[in-house]
Design a protein around this motif. Structure first.
Motif, PDB file in Angstrom:
ATOM      1  N   GLY A   1       1.920  -2.296   4.682  1.00 48.07           N
ATOM      2  CA  GLY A   1       1.756  -0.836   4.573  1.00 48.07           C
ATOM      3  C   GLY A   1       0.401  -0.455   4.023  1.00 48.07           C
TER       4      GLY A   1
ATOM      5  N   ILE B   1       1.327  -6.244   8.027  1.00 48.88           N
ATOM      6  CA  ILE B   1       2.586  -5.628   8.477  1.00 48.88           C
ATOM      7  C   ILE B   1       2.368  -4.121   8.393  1.00 48.88           C
ATOM      8  CG2 ILE B   1       5.069  -5.370   8.009  1.00 48.88           C
ATOM      9  CD1 ILE B   1       4.839  -8.127   6.489  1.00 48.88           C
TER      10      ILE B   1
ATOM     11  N   GLN C   1     -12.809  -2.852  -3.463  1.00 51.06           N
ATOM     12  CA  GLN C   1     -14.139  -2.601  -4.010  1.00 51.06           C
ATOM     13  C   GLN C   1     -14.114  -2.234  -5.485  1.00 51.06           C
ATOM     14  OE1 GLN C   1     -16.361   0.267  -1.665  1.00 51.06           O
ATOM     15  NE2 GLN C   1     -17.487   0.786  -3.516  1.00 51.06           N
TER      16      GLN C   1
ATOM     17  N   SER D   1      -3.571   0.432   5.326  1.00 50.52           N
ATOM     18  CA  SER D   1      -4.240   0.796   6.587  1.00 50.52           C
ATOM     19  C   SER D   1      -5.447  -0.079   6.890  1.00 50.52           C
ATOM     20  CB  SER D   1      -4.666   2.267   6.543  1.00 50.52           C
ATOM     21  OG  SER D   1      -5.552   2.479   5.464  1.00 50.52           O
TER      22      SER D   1
ATOM     23  N   ALA E   1      -4.296   3.285  -3.211  1.00 50.04           N
ATOM     24  CA  ALA E   1      -3.325   4.378  -3.043  1.00 50.04           C
ATOM     25  C   ALA E   1      -2.054   4.071  -3.829  1.00 50.04           C
ATOM     26  CB  ALA E   1      -3.012   4.555  -1.562  1.00 50.04           C
TER      27      ALA E   1
ATOM     28  N   GLY F   1       5.753  -2.987  12.649  1.00 49.11           N
ATOM     29  CA  GLY F   1       7.131  -2.660  12.323  1.00 49.11           C
ATOM     30  C   GLY F   1       7.236  -1.979  10.981  1.00 49.11           C
ATOM     31  N   ASP F   2       8.432  -1.552  10.653  1.00 47.04           N
ATOM     32  CA  ASP F   2       8.686  -0.860   9.381  1.00 47.04           C
ATOM     33  C   ASP F   2       8.823  -1.914   8.280  1.00 47.04           C
ATOM     34  OD1 ASP F   2       9.668   0.512   7.234  1.00 47.04           O
ATOM     35  OD2 ASP F   2      11.259   1.549   8.334  1.00 47.04           O
ATOM     36  N   LEU F   3       7.951  -1.837   7.286  1.00 49.54           N
ATOM     37  CA  LEU F   3       7.962  -2.868   6.243  1.00 49.54           C
ATOM     38  C   LEU F   3       9.283  -2.895   5.475  1.00 49.54           C
ATOM     39  CD1 LEU F   3       7.432  -1.850   3.003  1.00 49.54           C
ATOM     40  CD2 LEU F   3       5.282  -1.189   4.014  1.00 49.54           C
ATOM     41  N   HIS F   4       9.991  -1.760   5.445  1.00 52.18           N
ATOM     42  CA  HIS F   4      11.263  -1.718   4.705  1.00 52.18           C
ATOM     43  C   HIS F   4      12.305  -2.615   5.370  1.00 52.18           C
ATOM     44  CE1 HIS F   4       9.677   1.280   2.046  1.00 52.18           C
ATOM     45  NE2 HIS F   4       9.231   1.911   3.106  1.00 52.18           N
TER      46      HIS F   4
ATOM     47  N   GLY G   1       0.824  -1.210   0.000  1.00 55.07           N
ATOM     48  CA  GLY G   1       0.000   0.000   0.000  1.00 55.07           C
ATOM     49  C   GLY G   1       0.853   1.252   0.000  1.00 55.07           C
ATOM     50  N   ARG G   2       0.236   2.353   0.420  1.00 52.64           N
ATOM     51  CA  ARG G   2       0.945   3.644   0.438  1.00 52.64           C
ATOM     52  C   ARG G   2       2.194   3.560   1.309  1.00 52.64           C
ATOM     53  NH1 ARG G   2      -1.976   8.345  -0.580  1.00 52.64           N
ATOM     54  NH2 ARG G   2      -3.791   7.528   0.510  1.00 52.64           N
TER      55      ARG G   2
ATOM     56  N   GLN H   1     -12.948  -0.120   1.864  1.00 53.70           N
ATOM     57  CA  GLN H   1     -12.947  -0.462   0.430  1.00 53.70           C
ATOM     58  C   GLN H   1     -11.868  -1.493   0.114  1.00 53.70           C
ATOM     59  OE1 GLN H   1     -12.704   2.757   1.531  1.00 53.70           O
ATOM     60  NE2 GLN H   1     -14.561   3.789   0.821  1.00 53.70           N
TER      61      GLN H   1
HETATM   62  C1  LIG Z   1     -15.543   4.548  -4.033  1.00 54.42           C
HETATM   63  C2  LIG Z   1     -14.183   4.157  -3.513  1.00 54.42           C
HETATM   64  C3  LIG Z   1     -13.640   2.976  -3.960  1.00 54.42           C
HETATM   65  C4  LIG Z   1     -12.372   2.564  -3.483  1.00 54.42           C
HETATM   66  N1  LIG Z   1     -11.852   1.382  -3.910  1.00 54.42           N
HETATM   67  C5  LIG Z   1     -10.700   0.941  -3.371  1.00 54.42           C
HETATM   68  C6  LIG Z   1     -10.160  -0.332  -3.724  1.00 54.42           C
HETATM   69  O1  LIG Z   1     -10.694  -1.059  -4.575  1.00 54.42           O
HETATM   70  N2  LIG Z   1      -9.019  -0.729  -3.123  1.00 54.42           N
HETATM   71  C7  LIG Z   1      -8.353   0.035  -2.183  1.00 54.42           C
HETATM   72  O2  LIG Z   1      -7.313  -0.402  -1.671  1.00 54.42           O
HETATM   73  N3  LIG Z   1      -8.841   1.258  -1.865  1.00 54.42           N
HETATM   74  C8  LIG Z   1      -9.971   1.728  -2.444  1.00 54.42           C
HETATM   75  N4  LIG Z   1     -10.411   2.977  -2.108  1.00 54.42           N
HETATM   76  C9  LIG Z   1      -9.529   3.866  -1.342  1.00 54.42           C
HETATM   77  C10 LIG Z   1      -9.554   3.620   0.160  1.00 54.42           C
HETATM   78  O3  LIG Z   1     -10.577   4.383   0.756  1.00 54.42           O
HETATM   79  C11 LIG Z   1      -8.215   4.011   0.804  1.00 54.42           C
HETATM   80  O4  LIG Z   1      -7.942   5.367   0.504  1.00 54.42           O
HETATM   81  C12 LIG Z   1      -7.033   3.166   0.346  1.00 54.42           C
HETATM   82  O5  LIG Z   1      -7.340   1.803   0.478  1.00 54.42           O
HETATM   83  C13 LIG Z   1      -5.808   3.507   1.208  1.00 54.42           C
HETATM   84  O6  LIG Z   1      -4.702   2.769   0.756  1.00 54.42           O
HETATM   85  P1  LIG Z   1      -3.521   2.414   1.764  1.00 54.42           P
HETATM   86  O7  LIG Z   1      -4.060   1.592   2.878  1.00 54.42           O
HETATM   87  O8  LIG Z   1      -2.408   1.876   0.964  1.00 54.42           O
HETATM   88  O9  LIG Z   1      -3.063   3.857   2.251  1.00 54.42           O
HETATM   89  P2  LIG Z   1      -3.214   4.557   3.656  1.00 54.42           P
HETATM   90  O10 LIG Z   1      -4.605   4.528   4.141  1.00 54.42           O
HETATM   91  O11 LIG Z   1      -2.551   5.893   3.540  1.00 54.42           O
HETATM   92  O12 LIG Z   1      -2.387   3.618   4.643  1.00 54.42           O
HETATM   93  C14 LIG Z   1      -1.001   3.462   4.579  1.00 54.42           C
HETATM   94  C15 LIG Z   1      -0.601   2.594   5.759  1.00 54.42           C
HETATM   95  O13 LIG Z   1       0.775   2.293   5.680  1.00 54.42           O
HETATM   96  C16 LIG Z   1       1.323   2.330   6.972  1.00 54.42           C
HETATM   97  N5  LIG Z   1       2.749   2.599   6.822  1.00 54.42           N
HETATM   98  C17 LIG Z   1       3.342   3.744   6.398  1.00 54.42           C
HETATM   99  N6  LIG Z   1       4.671   3.585   6.322  1.00 54.42           N
HETATM  100  C18 LIG Z   1       4.934   2.318   6.725  1.00 54.42           C
HETATM  101  C19 LIG Z   1       6.116   1.545   6.863  1.00 54.42           C
HETATM  102  N7  LIG Z   1       7.323   2.069   6.568  1.00 54.42           N
HETATM  103  N8  LIG Z   1       6.017   0.274   7.305  1.00 54.42           N
HETATM  104  C20 LIG Z   1       4.815  -0.271   7.626  1.00 54.42           C
HETATM  105  N9  LIG Z   1       3.642   0.409   7.493  1.00 54.42           N
HETATM  106  C21 LIG Z   1       3.706   1.686   7.050  1.00 54.42           C
HETATM  107  C22 LIG Z   1       0.568   3.420   7.697  1.00 54.42           C
HETATM  108  O14 LIG Z   1       0.611   3.217   9.114  1.00 54.42           O
HETATM  109  C23 LIG Z   1      -0.839   3.233   7.129  1.00 54.42           C
HETATM  110  O15 LIG Z   1      -1.616   2.363   7.940  1.00 54.42           O
HETATM  111  C24 LIG Z   1     -11.665   3.387  -2.579  1.00 54.42           C
HETATM  112  C25 LIG Z   1     -12.248   4.581  -2.144  1.00 54.42           C
HETATM  113  C26 LIG Z   1     -13.484   4.962  -2.596  1.00 54.42           C
HETATM  114  C27 LIG Z   1     -14.085   6.247  -2.096  1.00 54.42           C
END
Ligand SMILES: Cc1cc2nc3c(=O)[nH]c(=O)nc-3n(C[C@H](O)[C@H](O)[C@H](O)COP(=O)(O)OP(=O)(O)OC[C@H]3O[C@@H](n4cnc5c(N)ncnc54)[C@H](O)[C@@H]3O)c2cc1C
Length: 356
Positions: A294, A314, A280, A296, A265, A332-335, A237-238, A300
């Motif tokens: 990484g 993780i 979703q 959250s 993301a 922990g830090d995924l890196h 993820g992000r 969705q």
């Molecule tokens: C209509 C609609 C449809 C959507 N469809 C989808 C979909 O199909 N799939 C989807 O995924 N999302 C979808 N989303 C988006 C969703 O709401 C979230 O914005 C998205 O899932 C967030 O992605 P993320 O968890 O990678 O990022 P973030 O929410 O920003 O989370 C990043 C996570 O990484 C962790 N992190 C950061 N650095 C490190 C590190 N070094 N080591 C370990 N952990 C770390 C943080 O603690 C955080 O928990 C949709 C949204 C909408 C409104």
């Protein structure tokens, strides 16, 4: 609005079309190039579950050409009957002939419920058939149930950006039509000695009546193991922080023989292709093991992976919501964690391969 205030054609469409005439649950048996789509078996399994509440039979609808081997498969997965229509015009899926024959079958045999996969083919066919029959269609259902009092189909799906789950009823029209995405419903067990009835119908349509021509199939190239076929999925993820971070996810996936998944993301940032998005608006997966790195755990994202058999997360934030949906969590830090896990798995697998 009372029926008296409606336009006559709307009131007509809303009138109960002798609901009691409609019996049985149908599943559209999707196939391409003589290969059935597994979502059809998943839906037959789900139809069997619903059929217990309705005391109804489960039938598959098979349209095509030279597809005589497929009914046996449908019986093995739980169908009692297969409505089979074969014609050279039906060799490959095309909207017009498939919709026409599906509508003719519904008008002749009156199914109560008609389920289709929420695939490109199923979505196209379901919407065309529902429009022609002036009945209701709920797309992308995540659960189906029978209302114990009215015996209507309760069709549940995410609504308003996935923030609420809406349960939709089609109270006045029949059949009640739903599409369900692949991997939402579990794959039923095959029972080799199950057999059923094949009801074969005629279909007359000249090739000249169909505007679309299928020239060839071009397979989409995907990087690595396709998500829908994988027993293990490693997703980033992000929190991966960029394309380099995603490479760490790829290396772990490679070590485990896994497919690479991603959150939206990571996809929106251009770190990985859209084919890898889980959730979703991405793909729904149901692997034996899902490792979220990484990510959250937004509602969705969970919508696309929460039925995985074992979920490992993780994340550096111990309060990340993904941990609530996980069987095992690693704070922990995924890196650091992901490369360490990759090395450990590589060593383990090398050790196993070196053993006589
Ligand atoms: C209509 C609609 C449809 C959507 N469809 C989808 C979909 O199909 N799939 C989807 O995924 N999302 C979808 N989303 C988006 C969703 O709401 C979230 O914005 C998205 O899932 C967030 O992605 P993320 O968890 O990678 O990022 P973030 O929410 O920003 O989370 C990043 C996570 O990484 C962790 N992190 C950061 N650095 C490190 C590190 N070094 N080591 C370990 N952990 C770390 C943080 O603690 C955080 O928990 C949709 C949204 C909408 C409104």
């Amino acid at each position: 609005m009372s029926p008296g205030e409606m336009k006559p054609e709307v009131a007509q469409a809303m009138a109960d079309p002798a609901k009691s005439q409609y019996k049985g649950i149908w599943v559209y048996l999707e196939h391409a190039e003589k290969t059935p789509a597994p979502v059809s078996w998943e839906l037959i399994g789900e139809a069997r579950r619903l059929a217990k509440d309705l005391k109804a039979e489960v039938s598959a609808v098979l349209l095509g050409h030279d597809v005589k081997a497929m009914p046996e498969e449908a019986f093995a997965y739980g169908a009692d009957r297969v409505y089979l229509v074969q014609s050279p015009v039906l060799r490959d899926y095309r909207t017009r002939p498939y919709a026409r024959v599906a509508v003719e079958l519904v008008e002749k045999y009156h199914p109560e419920i008609f389920l289709l996969g929420a695939t490109a083919q199923g979505r196209d066919l379901a919407s065309t058939v529902a429009t022609k029959l002036a009945t209701g269609l709920t797309a992308d259902c995540t659960s189906l149930d029978i209302d114990q009092e009215t015996k209507d189909l309760r069709q549940t799906r995410p609504a308003f950006g996935g923030n609420i789950m809406a349960t939709i009823l089609c109270r006045h029209r029949r059949p009640q039509m739903s599409t369900v995405r692949p991997h939402i419903m579990p794959m039923p067990e095959r029972e080799e000695d199950r057999h059923g009835e094949v009801v074969e119908d005629e279909f007359q349509m000249a090739e000249e009546e169909v505007a679309e021509k299928v020239l060839t199939f071009v397979r989409k190239k995907t990087e690595g193991i396709p998500l829908e076929q994988a027993d293990i999925v490693v997703s980033g993820g992000r929190g991966t922080g960029g394309a380099e971070g995603m490479d760490k996810i790829r290396r772990l996936a490679e070590a485990l023989g896994a497919a690479v998944g991603a959150s939206r993301a990571a996809v929106s940032n251009g770190w990985i292709g859209q084919d890898h998005q889980v959730g979703q608006t991405g793909q729904t997966v149901r692997p034996k093991l899902y490792i979220a790195c990484g990510i959250s755990g937004s509602i969705q994202h969970l919508a696309g992976m929460q039925s995985s058999e074992l979920i490992v997360a993780i994340n550096k934030d111990p309060k990340a919501p993904i941990f609530e949906a996980s069987d095992y969590g690693l704070v922990g830090d995924l890196h650091q964690v992901v490369p360490a896990l990759t090395k450990a798995f590589e060593r383990l697998i090398e050790g196993q391969e070196a053993r006589p």
